[in-house]
Design an enzyme around this catalytic site. Structure first.
Site, PDB file in Angstrom:
ATOM      1  CG  ASP A   1     -13.655  -6.897   2.437  1.00 36.47           C
ATOM      2  OD1 ASP A   1     -13.418  -6.439   3.308  1.00 36.47           O
ATOM      3  OD2 ASP A   1     -14.220  -6.430   1.149  1.00 36.47           O
TER       4      ASP A   1
ATOM      5  CE1 TYR B   1      -3.482  -2.574   0.743  1.00 35.66           C
ATOM      6  CE2 TYR B   1      -4.631  -0.402   1.404  1.00 35.66           C
ATOM      7  CZ  TYR B   1      -4.742  -1.933   0.969  1.00 35.66           C
ATOM      8  OH  TYR B   1      -5.966  -2.504   0.871  1.00 35.66           O
TER       9      TYR B   1
ATOM     10  CG  ASP C   1      -2.472 -20.237  -1.436  1.00 37.14           C
ATOM     11  OD1 ASP C   1      -1.774 -20.368  -0.263  1.00 37.14           O
ATOM     12  OD2 ASP C   1      -2.131 -20.564  -2.382  1.00 37.14           O
TER      13      ASP C   1
ATOM     14  CG  ASP D   1      -8.206  -4.622   1.846  1.00 37.51           C
ATOM     15  OD1 ASP D   1      -9.136  -4.156   2.370  1.00 37.51           O
ATOM     16  OD2 ASP D   1      -8.015  -4.607   0.584  1.00 37.51           O
TER      17      ASP D   1
ATOM     18  CE  LYS E   1       1.347 -17.753  -2.571  1.00 35.76           C
ATOM     19  NZ  LYS E   1       0.690 -18.784  -2.735  1.00 35.76           N
TER      20      LYS E   1
HETATM   21  C1  IPM Z   1     -10.459  -1.098   4.087  1.00 34.67           C
HETATM   22  C2  IPM Z   1     -10.465  -0.420   2.852  1.00 34.67           C
HETATM   23  C3  IPM Z   1      -9.612   0.511   2.279  1.00 34.67           C
HETATM   24  C4  IPM Z   1      -8.124  -0.416   2.341  1.00 34.67           C
HETATM   25  C5  IPM Z   1      -9.747   1.269   1.075  1.00 34.67           C
HETATM   26  C6  IPM Z   1     -11.044   2.028   0.988  1.00 34.67           C
HETATM   27  C7  IPM Z   1      -8.518   1.972   0.707  1.00 34.67           C
HETATM   28  O1  IPM Z   1     -10.863  -1.494   1.737  1.00 34.67           O
HETATM   29  O2  IPM Z   1     -10.129  -0.262   5.338  1.00 34.67           O
HETATM   30  O3  IPM Z   1     -10.285  -2.293   4.026  1.00 34.67           O
HETATM   31  O4  IPM Z   1      -7.818  -1.088   1.288  1.00 34.67           O
HETATM   32  O5  IPM Z   1      -7.481  -0.552   3.493  1.00 34.67           O
HETATM   33 MG    MG Z   2     -10.850  -3.372   2.680  1.00 34.17          MG
END
Ligand code: IPM
Ligand code: MG
Length: 355
Positions: free
Chosen positions: A250, A141, A222, A246, A190
């Site tokens: 999710d 990032y 993975d 990240d 990884k």
């Molecule tokens: C998160 C989001 C952010 C990230 C984006 C919006 C830049 O997806 O906080 O998980 O990737 O960190």
């Molecule tokens: Mg995210």
């Protein structure tokens, strides 16, 4: 007196933050916590008003606060700006970096009331309670990026950088949390491909003897993605680098029924940053449809980690469980037999449950 900086941001950000603030005020009133709350422009909204997504007054206000409560940023309206002015790259990432909040805690807990809302089978996810510790201020990032024109198109180079110190300080959070919980830590990398992951693994191995009570294991990312949907309850604390965290967070969120349920706390600097893990959801913005619970649960984390008020934090979390038990559901978690409610009604119900 605690100073709280509030950054509503874009899309559904302002709606969910409005509800979370009501909850924060209610909890503060009940537990006699003295707050000074100030709102600042952030993200696309700040760009529209000032020409920059992270205005200096906003950064200054955050730095001078005890905690920052953030909604969400970004949207199609700002997608075509130069990258450094886009809400994500121009505001969110610099804010995390400037505040030095390298340890991002993302707890994913399945509320018994929401077992049916998940797309996974109840027997796979019932009772799930895991936490992803994501490194937040390093990795790909933040490494240097460049794009060169070459015959036939472009060539891009993005760098993934980590130092021993950057890895050790976030891995320590993983060990410490595991120690307070079920004493199992999974470090995700990884290491079969990436040099950064090999260093990550070495650092974890070097630290492990200092935590003899914690059982640590390594898992390739993975495989972890697969294991999270195959048998998520094998995990307790997962610690991993920025981009893997990240993606996996999710995925962990969806196990709980909806990404609209997951809060986060970003710690390690002087100021704590609290935000739902979901994005700005421009498609439903301004329609009173968004689930405010992730932001409300972020307020609970704020009370616990920045205001050192576990009782107030517990009260907020209990209030959320209570409204779910009462059958209130925003659209993202709605199942048959429950009562559909909007953003505002959900927030008001949580406030009432705190009383
Ligand atoms: C998160 C989001 C952010 C990230 C984006 C919006 C830049 O997806 O906080 O998980 O990737 O960190
Ligand atoms: Mg995210």
């Amino acid at each position: 007196m605690y100073k709280i900086a509030v950054l509503p941001g874009d899309g559904i950000g302002p709606e969910v933050v409005t509800q979370a603030l009501q909850v924060l005020k209610k909890a503060a009133e009940k537990y006699n916590i003295d707050l000074e709350i100030k709102e600042y422009l952030f993200g696309g909204a700040a760009y529209d008003a000032t020409g920059h997504p992270l205005p200096p007054e906003t950064l200054q206000g955050c730095r001078e606060s005890h905690a920052v409560l953030l909604g969400a940023v970004g949207g199609p309206k700002w997608d075509n700006l130069p990258v450094e002015l886009r809400p994500e790259r121009g505001a969110l990432l610099p804010l995390r970096k400037e505040l030095g909040v390298y340890a991002n805690l993302r707890p994913a807990r399945v509320y018994p009331q929401l077992v049916e809302s998940s797309t996974l089978k109840p027997e796979v996810i019932a009772g799930l309670d895991i936490i992803v510790v994501r490194e937040l201020t390093g990795g790909i990032y933040f490494g240097s990026k460049e794009r060169q024109e070459i015959p036939g198109g472009y060539k891009v180079v993005e760098t993934l950088e980590y130092s021993t110190g950057e890895i050790a300080r976030v891995v320590r959070w993983g060990f410490e949390l595991a120690r307070q919980r079920s004493k199992r830590l999974t470090s995700v990398d990884k290491a079969n491909v990436l040099e950064s992951s090999r260093l990550w693994r070495e650092v974890v191995e070097q630290m492990a003897p200092a935590y003899p009570d914690v059982q640590v294991s390594h898992m390739l990312v993975d495989n972890c993605a697969m294991q999270l949907v195959r048998n998520p309850r094998q995990f307790d604390v997962i610690v991993t680098e920025n981009m893997f965290g990240d993606i996996l967070s999710d995925q962990a969120a969806q196990l709980t029924g909806s990404i609209g349920m997951l809060p986060s706390a970003s710690l390690g600097g002087g100021v704590g940053l609290y935000e739902p893990i979901h994005g700005s959801a421009p498609d439903i913005a301004g329609q009173n449809k968004a689930n405010p619970l992730a932001t409300i649960l972020s307020v609970a984390m704020l009370l616990r980690h920045s205001l050192q008020h576990p009782a107030a934090a517990d009260a907020v979390e209990k209030a959320v469980a209570r409204v779910l038990a009462d059958g209130l559901r925003t659209a993202d978690i709605l199942t048959a037999g429950c009562r559909p409610v909007g953003t505002a009604e959900m927030g008001a119900a949580v406030c009432q449950a705190i009383e």
